[in-house]
Design an enzyme around this catalytic site. Structure first.
Site, PDB file in Angstrom:
ATOM      1  N   HIS A  61       3.096   7.175   4.293  1.00 10.14           N
ATOM      2  CA  HIS A  61       3.834   8.397   4.602  1.00 10.14           C
ATOM      3  C   HIS A  61       3.703   9.355   3.429  1.00 10.14           C
ATOM      4  O   HIS A  61       3.150   9.005   2.384  1.00 10.14           O
ATOM      5  CB  HIS A  61       5.292   8.107   4.958  1.00 10.14           C
ATOM      6  CG  HIS A  61       6.137   7.574   3.828  1.00 10.14           C
ATOM      7  ND1 HIS A  61       5.849   6.402   3.155  1.00 10.14           N
ATOM      8  CD2 HIS A  61       7.287   8.049   3.259  1.00 10.14           C
ATOM      9  CE1 HIS A  61       6.778   6.190   2.243  1.00 10.14           C
ATOM     10  NE2 HIS A  61       7.663   7.175   2.268  1.00 10.14           N
ATOM     11  N   HIS A  63       5.884  10.907   1.387  1.00 12.28           N
ATOM     12  CA  HIS A  63       6.748  11.001   0.209  1.00 12.28           C
ATOM     13  C   HIS A  63       5.857  10.733  -0.999  1.00 12.28           C
ATOM     14  O   HIS A  63       5.031   9.805  -0.988  1.00 12.28           O
ATOM     15  CB  HIS A  63       7.901   9.991   0.282  1.00 12.28           C
ATOM     16  CG  HIS A  63       9.010  10.443   1.199  1.00 12.28           C
ATOM     17  ND1 HIS A  63       9.833   9.570   1.877  1.00 12.28           N
ATOM     18  CD2 HIS A  63       9.414  11.705   1.533  1.00 12.28           C
ATOM     19  CE1 HIS A  63      10.711  10.281   2.587  1.00 12.28           C
ATOM     20  NE2 HIS A  63      10.471  11.564   2.396  1.00 12.28           N
ATOM     21  N   ASP A  65       5.894   9.396  -3.867  1.00 11.21           N
ATOM     22  CA  ASP A  65       5.711   8.113  -4.561  1.00 11.21           C
ATOM     23  C   ASP A  65       4.726   7.197  -3.830  1.00 11.21           C
ATOM     24  O   ASP A  65       4.426   6.107  -4.312  1.00 11.21           O
ATOM     25  CB  ASP A  65       7.061   7.415  -4.786  1.00 11.21           C
ATOM     26  CG  ASP A  65       7.894   7.259  -3.530  1.00 11.21           C
ATOM     27  OD1 ASP A  65       7.773   8.093  -2.616  1.00 11.21           O
ATOM     28  OD2 ASP A  65       8.666   6.279  -3.450  1.00 11.21           O
ATOM     29  N   HIS A  66       4.222   7.658  -2.681  1.00 11.07           N
ATOM     30  CA  HIS A  66       3.239   6.846  -1.947  1.00 11.07           C
ATOM     31  C   HIS A  66       1.847   7.473  -1.930  1.00 11.07           C
ATOM     32  O   HIS A  66       0.915   6.861  -1.429  1.00 11.07           O
ATOM     33  CB  HIS A  66       3.738   6.587  -0.521  1.00 11.07           C
ATOM     34  CG  HIS A  66       4.976   5.736  -0.516  1.00 11.07           C
ATOM     35  ND1 HIS A  66       4.957   4.390  -0.231  1.00 11.07           N
ATOM     36  CD2 HIS A  66       6.265   6.038  -0.843  1.00 11.07           C
ATOM     37  CE1 HIS A  66       6.184   3.904  -0.357  1.00 11.07           C
ATOM     38  NE2 HIS A  66       6.994   4.882  -0.723  1.00 11.07           N
ATOM     39  N   HIS A 141      11.873   5.941   9.036  1.00 14.70           N
ATOM     40  CA  HIS A 141      12.114   6.521   7.724  1.00 14.70           C
ATOM     41  C   HIS A 141      12.480   7.984   7.940  1.00 14.70           C
ATOM     42  O   HIS A 141      12.488   8.455   9.068  1.00 14.70           O
ATOM     43  CB  HIS A 141      10.830   6.341   6.890  1.00 14.70           C
ATOM     44  CG  HIS A 141      11.042   6.486   5.411  1.00 14.70           C
ATOM     45  ND1 HIS A 141      12.137   6.002   4.760  1.00 14.70           N
ATOM     46  CD2 HIS A 141      10.262   7.063   4.461  1.00 14.70           C
ATOM     47  CE1 HIS A 141      12.027   6.285   3.473  1.00 14.70           C
ATOM     48  NE2 HIS A 141      10.912   6.935   3.254  1.00 14.70           N
ATOM     49  N   ASP A 211       8.151   2.063   3.810  1.00 11.25           N
ATOM     50  CA  ASP A 211       9.557   2.434   3.622  1.00 11.25           C
ATOM     51  C   ASP A 211      10.224   2.409   4.987  1.00 11.25           C
ATOM     52  O   ASP A 211       9.687   2.942   5.956  1.00 11.25           O
ATOM     53  CB  ASP A 211       9.669   3.853   3.037  1.00 11.25           C
ATOM     54  CG  ASP A 211       9.350   3.882   1.550  1.00 11.25           C
ATOM     55  OD1 ASP A 211       8.802   2.886   1.044  1.00 11.25           O
ATOM     56  OD2 ASP A 211       9.637   4.914   0.897  1.00 11.25           O
ATOM     57  N   HIS A 269       9.541  -1.853  -4.090  1.00 11.53           N
ATOM     58  CA  HIS A 269      10.051  -0.485  -3.942  1.00 11.53           C
ATOM     59  C   HIS A 269      11.469  -0.387  -4.510  1.00 11.53           C
ATOM     60  O   HIS A 269      12.387   0.181  -3.910  1.00 11.53           O
ATOM     61  CB  HIS A 269      10.017  -0.061  -2.462  1.00 11.53           C
ATOM     62  CG  HIS A 269      10.072   1.432  -2.256  1.00 11.53           C
ATOM     63  ND1 HIS A 269      11.250   2.092  -1.992  1.00 11.53           N
ATOM     64  CD2 HIS A 269       9.114   2.379  -2.274  1.00 11.53           C
ATOM     65  CE1 HIS A 269      10.993   3.383  -1.841  1.00 11.53           C
ATOM     66  NE2 HIS A 269       9.707   3.588  -2.017  1.00 11.53           N
TER      67      HIS A 269
HETATM   68 ZN   LIG Z   1       9.687   7.221   1.341  1.00  9.28          ZN
END
Ligand SMILES: [Zn+2]
Length: 302
Positions: A61, A63, A65-66, A141, A211, A269
């Site tokens: 996805h 976000h 941090d990914h 999510h 997530d 995570h």
């Molecule tokens: Zn996320």
């Protein structure tokens, strides 16, 4: 060889000793990168991952941090003279995000980069290559998000030796039967392959849940997996915060692993607020004993 190497196990904010999410799935000589948080290329160097064997990247996805490490990694691969093609699977806007960065720098990649757009809610097989099959499925999510199931497929059919002998098939032909061939007898009649073999046994399976809020709807995708990764952003006292932010707790991940009867559970995570990870195990193991921390630099055999 079917294994998962952890490159990053932290959530949104990187810390000095933990990195945002990234994992390498090794299936024999093929490497897949699963999520690519900031700093992933340095982790790839640190843990001596063979960059040249990297063939597929899966982004769960958008976000940061990914995927914030993606443009850096692609740029480095280019500077290092890569020529082998690379395919990225992820949410549709990702292609535009990467392309605008390449275009602004007037970077012409020397290798072929292709994108496979995953539409919100999509589930199904997205890749079959050699002995690897990858299926994606939606998780719950705040924005569209996907989990990935990696299955290392066995190619050979299971031989039924008694049946094969009953049809007077010579043992020298058995390996051809395992490859799916029929047998022609001397009188010209055919022994059908499925009279003397069974389909290959199911391959080993690693499921990456990305997530997600705690969701028993994921169980059909997880059922009987050899190894499952589930996020545990928070310890269970913060389960309300977890639900508000569409994340999960240690107790929830372990409950889902038990309900889905997976063989092993990897948790990761972690929120940056935690400096000690041991409490995550202390909460998970009473519910699901076969739980491990997704520790950076560690390789887990599926
Ligand atoms: Zn996320």
């Amino acid at each position: 060889m079917f294994a998962v190497t952890i490159l990053g196990n932290n959530s949104a904010i990187p810390t000095l000793d933990r990195h945002p999410t990234a994992q390498i799935v090794t299936c024999n000589d093929q490497l897949c990168l699963v999520d690519c948080g900031e700093g992933t290329q340095l982790q790839i160097s640190r843990y001596k991952i063979r960059r040249s064997k990297l063939r597929y990247i899966f982004i769960s996805h958008l976000h940061g941090d990914h995927y914030f490490g993606l443009i850096g990694l692609l740029n480095t691969l280019n500077l290092m003279g890569r020529t082998e093609p690379l395919t990225i699977y992820g949410p549709a806007p990702l292609e535009q995000i990467i392309q605008i960065q390449l275009d602004s720098a007037e970077t012409q990649l020397r290798f072929e980069l292709s994108f496979v757009h995953l539409q919100p809610g999509y589930s199904g097989v997205i890749l079959t290559d050699k002995d690897l099959e990858v299926t994606c499925f939606p998780t719950q999510h705040r924005i569209p998000c996907f989990g990935f199931s990696f299955e290392m497929q066995k190619k050979k059919r299971k031989l039924l030796p008694d049946q094969a002998r009953a049809y007077e098939i010579p043992a020298a032909y058995f390996s051809k039967l395992q490859e799916g061939e029929d047998y022609r007898k001397k009188d010209g009649s055919i022994v059908k392959n499925d009279w003397v073999t069974l389909p290959p046994p199911p391959g080993k399976r690693y499921v990456y849940c990305a997530d997600t809020i705690y969701d028993t709807g994921l169980i059909p995708w997880l059922k009987d997996a050899d190894l499952m990764y589930h996020e545990t952003t928070y310890l269970h006292d913060l389960h309300e915060r977890a639900a508000e932010r569409y994340h999960s707790t240690s107790v929830q991940a372990a409950s889902l692993a038990a309900a889905a009867q997976v063989k092993h559970l990897l948790i990761g995570h972690f929120s940056s607020k935690y400096t000690e990870l041991e409490p995550f195990l202390e909460e998970s193991r009473p519910i699901f004993p076969n739980t491990e921390i997704a520790e950076e630099g560690i390789t887990f055999i599926v």
